[in-house]
Design an enzyme around this catalytic site. Structure first.
Site: not given
Length: 334
Positions: A95-96, A134, A164, A166, A233
């Site tokens: 998602d960056s 993401d 992925k 979080e 991270e």
């Protein structure tokens, strides 16, 4: 009239090109005059196409052998293509891309539809690496069912092989629901950028005893929920190494030291594809200067255009003098 006159001479024009430039006739059929004359050409296959596809079993084998897993982000066809051809084990549509591809302020702005567009682009380029995406903020937090629905879309519509998300212990039920449906999950713990407002910004996690214990508990919880890998991270290297030792699945570090089972970076960061002075996190190593090379080439192109040095004869399609003279007479007649 003019069009008919010009195209009536195509056979002799084709013969002229063949004799002058020693071009095979298969490249000059009347249906394609000439083939590859457009700038809109496909990327094509490469010599690396014989490499076997990376699967979860491949990643598990690397982990068991102690060979680090190489992961790199991609956000479109070119970045996915180069990552795959370069031999990455995993290509992550992170998602960056909200910032590096869409110019957004942070990862929280990107939507499910945005991610799906970029997933499809990357999946068309990647033939060998294992692809992961993401889940964007808002697409999985409401319930495990919402998360499963989003994960299914990423696989069916986006062409991804895994997702992925979080979160640690609190996301265990969600991870379990997705994995039970047969979709692999890469868990993301430590610094979770989608939650940076609630944790006081982009801060290192696990620096205190309590914080390090939380990282370990999160790692164990997502492992037991079925995550096949855990991304850690912005955690001190010693903490990440100890967590890695306690797990039965590989860890992927980003700002978490060399003790993890593999490493990931954002492609734009590691290739230097940004202007001088841009903030780069401490954990990023810049391996190239894509921005500098792009600037050099673009500035040289501008100079050549302004001076009429480009296009030269080497970059201009030919026509025989005879055909040109007949064309002039045809124009005069029209």
């Amino acid at each position: 009239m003019l069009t008919k006159s010009i195209f009536s001479h195509l056979p002799s024009l084709r013969q002229s090109w063949q004799s002058r430039y020693n071009v095979s006739s298969r490249f000059l059929s009347l249906n394609n005059v000439p083939i590859r004359s457009s700038s809109y050409s496909p990327m094509g296959k490469t010599s690396s196409d014989s490499r076997k596809k990376v699967t979860i079993q491949t990643l598990q084998s690397l982990y068991q052998k102690g060979e680090p897993i190489a992961v790199l982000t991609a956000h479109d066809f070119p970045s996915g293509h180069v990552a795959d051809v370069a031999g990455m084990d995993v290509v992550l549509v992170g998602d960056s891309l909200s910032m590096v591809a869409l110019g957004m302020e942070d990862t929280n702005e990107v939507t499910m539809e945005d991610m799906l567009v970029h997933c499809r682009s990357v999946s068309r380029a990647v033939n060998h690496a294992f692809t992961i995406v993401d889940l964007p903020m808002g697409s999985y937090e409401l319930s495990p069912e919402q998360a499963l629905e989003s994960a299914i879309r990423m696989v069916k519509e986006g062409g991804m092989k895994a997702i992925k998300l979080e979160g640690g212990e609190e996301m265990a039920p969600t991870i379990r629901r997705i994995t039970q449906a047969g979709i692999p999950v890469l868990a993301h713990i430590g610094l979770t950028p989608q939650r940076h407002h609630s944790i006081g910004g982009f801060r290192i996690q696990g620096k205190s005893v309590a914080g390090a214990v939380r990282v370990l508990r999160d790692a164990l919880a997502v492992q037991e929920a079925g995550a096949f890998m855990v991304l850690i991270e912005a955690v001190p290297g010693e903490v990440a190494a100890l967590v890695t030792e306690r797990l039965r699945v590989p860890t992927i570090g980003i700002g978490a030291g060399v003790g993890c089972s593999g490493q990931v970076l954002v492609q734009v960061d590691m290739t230097g594809n940004f202007p001088p002075g841009r903030f780069v996190p401490k954990f990023v190593k810049t391996y190239a200067d894509v921005w500098g090379e792009s600037m050099r080439g673009i500035e040289e192109f501008k100079r050549d255009v302004k001076s009429r040095a480009f296009p030269s004869l080497d970059h201009t399609y030919p026509i025989s003098e005879q055909e040109m003279e007949e064309f002039r007479r045809a124009v005069d007649r029209e």
